[in-house]
Design a protein around this motif. Structure first.
Motif, PDB file in Angstrom:
ATOM      1  N   ILE A   1       0.847  -1.200   0.000  1.00 45.05           N
ATOM      2  CA  ILE A   1       0.000   0.000   0.000  1.00 45.05           C
ATOM      3  C   ILE A   1       0.882   1.250   0.000  1.00 45.05           C
ATOM      4  N   ARG A   2       1.923   1.221   0.816  1.00 48.32           N
ATOM      5  CA  ARG A   2       2.823   2.378   0.853  1.00 48.32           C
ATOM      6  C   ARG A   2       3.436   2.628  -0.528  1.00 48.32           C
ATOM      7  N   LYS A   3       3.899   1.558  -1.169  1.00 53.35           N
ATOM      8  CA  LYS A   3       4.547   1.719  -2.476  1.00 53.35           C
ATOM      9  C   LYS A   3       3.565   2.247  -3.528  1.00 53.35           C
ATOM     10  N   VAL A   4       2.358   1.684  -3.528  1.00 51.85           N
ATOM     11  CA  VAL A   4       1.363   2.130  -4.518  1.00 51.85           C
ATOM     12  C   VAL A   4       1.019   3.603  -4.280  1.00 51.85           C
ATOM     13  N   LEU A   5       0.848   3.988  -3.023  1.00 54.48           N
ATOM     14  CA  LEU A   5       0.498   5.375  -2.708  1.00 54.48           C
ATOM     15  C   LEU A   5       1.632   6.333  -3.069  1.00 54.48           C
ATOM     16  N   GLN A   6       2.866   5.901  -2.841  1.00 51.46           N
ATOM     17  CA  GLN A   6       3.998   6.755  -3.178  1.00 51.46           C
ATOM     18  C   GLN A   6       4.012   7.024  -4.684  1.00 51.46           C
ATOM     19  N   ARG A   7       3.800   5.954  -5.454  1.00 52.58           N
ATOM     20  CA  ARG A   7       3.767   6.100  -6.910  1.00 52.58           C
ATOM     21  C   ARG A   7       2.603   7.005  -7.298  1.00 52.58           C
ATOM     22  N   PHE A   8       1.487   6.783  -6.649  1.00 51.74           N
ATOM     23  CA  PHE A   8       0.269   7.522  -6.945  1.00 51.74           C
ATOM     24  C   PHE A   8       0.454   9.019  -6.705  1.00 51.74           C
ATOM     25  N   HIS A   9       0.974   9.340  -5.543  1.00 50.73           N
ATOM     26  CA  HIS A   9       1.076  10.755  -5.188  1.00 50.73           C
ATOM     27  C   HIS A   9       2.108  11.473  -6.039  1.00 50.73           C
TER      28      HIS A   9
END
Lengths: 437, 160
Positions: free
Chosen positions: A363-371
């Motif tokens: 989740i952290r990795k996906v959110l980092q990419r997302f933001h």
């Protein structure tokens, strides 16, 4: 010491000595009805003490809200093993900074609460597990404990009652997970703070595999008032099924952030507007987390008619939690906010249960990419799914604590996730700061 | 290994605080208090604590790697910990962290050339209502601003 001005809207029960000269000293404590509740409890039968706590409707203040009297009644009093009182002073739920004040300003109230719990379950020893960052509080607590021994309020045959009780401080060393009761007990035994499978619960096999009462600092600190003034008086301060007051930490975008003692059932709008002085810079409220970062987020609309108590929050599918209120104004990027929250849970997952260890990191990795502008539409649902796959699938509540924010942020602020799609810069930030998350 | 009399007294008290046969409980507190005096958790310290609580050095190693406040490498004399967790971030704790990195020219868990200051981006440390907050060693500083941080760092650089 106090770090913010008190509010006239507070109901001061646990914080009644805050602001008195030398409020942490035994002298001040004794001059203000201190240890009277212990003397009263020493004349009561253990089951009468537990009954009084049940009548008070005191519920655990660490976050789970379990009825305290019931928890105490689970301890097998007749067990031949020693029994322990453990104080959870590992306050580390983001948004929460209240136990610190209780220990700093009124450590004897906590000691007295632990003593009364000892009387109730026939325990003669206890530990205050204090998070490592709170070193200055260990010095304050050790001083108060030494004063209590010298004054005959700890040790052998306390005040001629025939009751013995020893109390020690124990420092943690930096681990959110150790605020979870079974991980705390592992840590107290000199091990890595990984959770234990339950049952058996700590009431039966806790510290050193012996029956143990484990409560939060604020929970124990409420006990002297309950015994002194009666459980019914405490219950009447709150709402049905949840008695007393709650130390509430207002954090984020309010004009007057601070820790305030409010009766349970206090209206949320009044809390934000009158206690907290309203939203900073005249902005509008966008989001509200009631009790630490693990509680599902609420929108401003959902707060209509809400009150600060367990039932009102449960009706809105969130939790009162630890009392760490996080207030976000209309200019807050919800993707960035939940990214920061999920970075925390990924950092703190102890790695014992795979759904939590892998889920929080994904989740952290996906959110980092997302933001940073690299998100896809499919990622939005993936985030929610990853959260749902952690729910209920771990030994301890950290997995749930991590799942609830991401599920609720995605569900309630989907439009903000969509606004970050197709490489669009974060609408709330200047482009040059995008990579700095 | 020899420690100060105060630390030895603390160790004695710790070893007596737990039930018989449970001295392992004293391990983490002993490492925390000793680290303050020694500067970091050295191999020698691990062996010493293992011997005193009655476990192997490997068992101490296994435990200490779990805890974020136990450091195997020395930090700066003044360890500046900046919280960027949600309540601090909402009040610009993240910007404060970036400011500190730029100002000192070092990053997460790095030490200045003179060994005087180290910085660490930390998780919530319980000062959420007085955000953004930092800790210098064990001392809290509340409601920080870049200007207040500059002054503080300036003072720490000169302090012996």
């Amino acid at each position: 010491m106090l770090y913010n001005e008190p509010s006239p809207l507070e109901t001061k029960v646990l914080t009644r000595r805050f602001g008195l000269p030398n409020s942490a000293s035994l002298e001040t404590y004794l001059a203000t009805e201190g240890y009277q509740a212990f003397l009263k409890a020493a004349k009561m039968k253990p089951e009468e003490i537990i009954e009084e706590v049940k009548i008070s409707n005191l519920r655990g203040r660490g976050g789970a809200g379990f009825p305290t009297g019931m928890k105490w009644s689970f301890v097998p009093r007749t067990s031949p093993k020693p029994k322990y009182i453990v104080v959870n002073a590992d306050e580390s739920e983001p948004g929460t900074c209240k136990d610190r004040l209780l220990m700093e300003n009124d450590p004897h109230q906590l000691i007295e609460g632990a003593l009364i719990a000892g009387l109730a379950v026939d325990s003669h020893g206890g530990y205050i597990y204090v998070r490592g960052e709170y070193r200055y509080l260990i010095e304050i607590l050790d001083k108060a404990i030494a004063e209590a021994y010298a004054g005959g309020w700890l040790g052998k045959n306390i005040q001629g009652t025939g009751f013995d009780f020893d109390l020690y401080t124990h420092t943690g060393a930096g681990a959110y997970e150790c605020g979870e009761e079974s991980a705390l007990l592992e840590s107290l035994e000199g091990k890595r703070g990984v959770p234990r499978i339950r049952p058996p619960f700590p009431a039966v096999a806790g510290a050193f595999q012996c029956p143990t009462v484990l409560n939060n600092v604020e929970t124990y600190s409420a006990v002297p008032a309950i015994i002194r003034d009666g459980g019914a008086a405490f219950a009447s301060l709150g709402v049905p099924k949840a008695g007393g007051t709650k130390l509430t930490c207002l954090t984020g975008h309010v004009n007057k952030p601070g820790v305030y003692e409010l009766r349970l059932g206090f209206p949320v709008k009044q809390m934000i507007e009158e206690v907290g002085g309203g939203i900073r810079n005249g902005k509008k409220l966008k989001a509200f987390i009631p009790g630490g970062s693990s509680c599902p987020v609420l929108t401003a609309e959902e707060l209509e008619g809400a009150t600060m108590d367990y039932d009102s929050m449960a009706q809105r599918k969130t939790m009162l939690g630890s009392g760490g209120v996080i207030i976000m104004d209309e200019d807050t990027c919800m993707v960035k906010a939940v990214l920061r929250i999920m970075r925390f849970y990924a950092h703190e997952s102890c790695g014992w249960c795979i759904p939590c260890r892998e889920g929080t990191t994904w989740i952290r990795k996906v959110l980092q990419r997302f933001h940073s502008g690299g998100g896809t539409r499919a990622d939005i649902d993936l985030l929610g799914d990853l959260g749902k796959n952690m729910l209920g699938r771990t030994f301890c509540p950290l997995g749930d604590a991590a799942a609830m924010p991401i599920i609720s942020f995605v569900q309630k602020f989907r439009n903000e996730f969509e606004a970050h799609l197709d490489g669009k810069p974060c609408p709330y930030e200047h482009a040059e700061r995008l990579v700095a998350v | 290994m020899t420690f100060s009399p105060e630390l030895e007294a603390r160790f004695d008290k710790l070893l007596k605080s737990y039930p018989p046969g449970r001295q392992r409980s004293a391990m983490i507190p002993m490492l925390m208090y000793a680290q303050d005096e020694v500067g970091s958790v050295t191999d020698e310290l691990i062996e010493e604590v293992a011997r005193r609580v009655g476990v192997t050095p490997l068992q101490v190693n296994e435990v200490l790697s779990y805890y974020s406040m136990l450091h195997r490498k020395p930090l700066g004399k003044y360890h500046v910990q900046i919280c960027t967790n949600i309540s601090c971030q909402l009040r610009d704790g993240d910007k404060l962290w970036e400011h500190a990195c730029k100002k000192l020219g070092i990053g997460h868990k790095e030490v200045t050339g003179d060994g005087q200051i180290s910085i660490e981006e930390v998780e919530c440390m319980g000062a959420c209502s007085w955000a953004p907050a930092i800790q210098v060693n064990y001392d809290f500083h509340h409601s920080m601003t870049p200007e207040k941080l500059d002054q503080l760092l300036e003072g720490l650089r000169k302090k012996q």
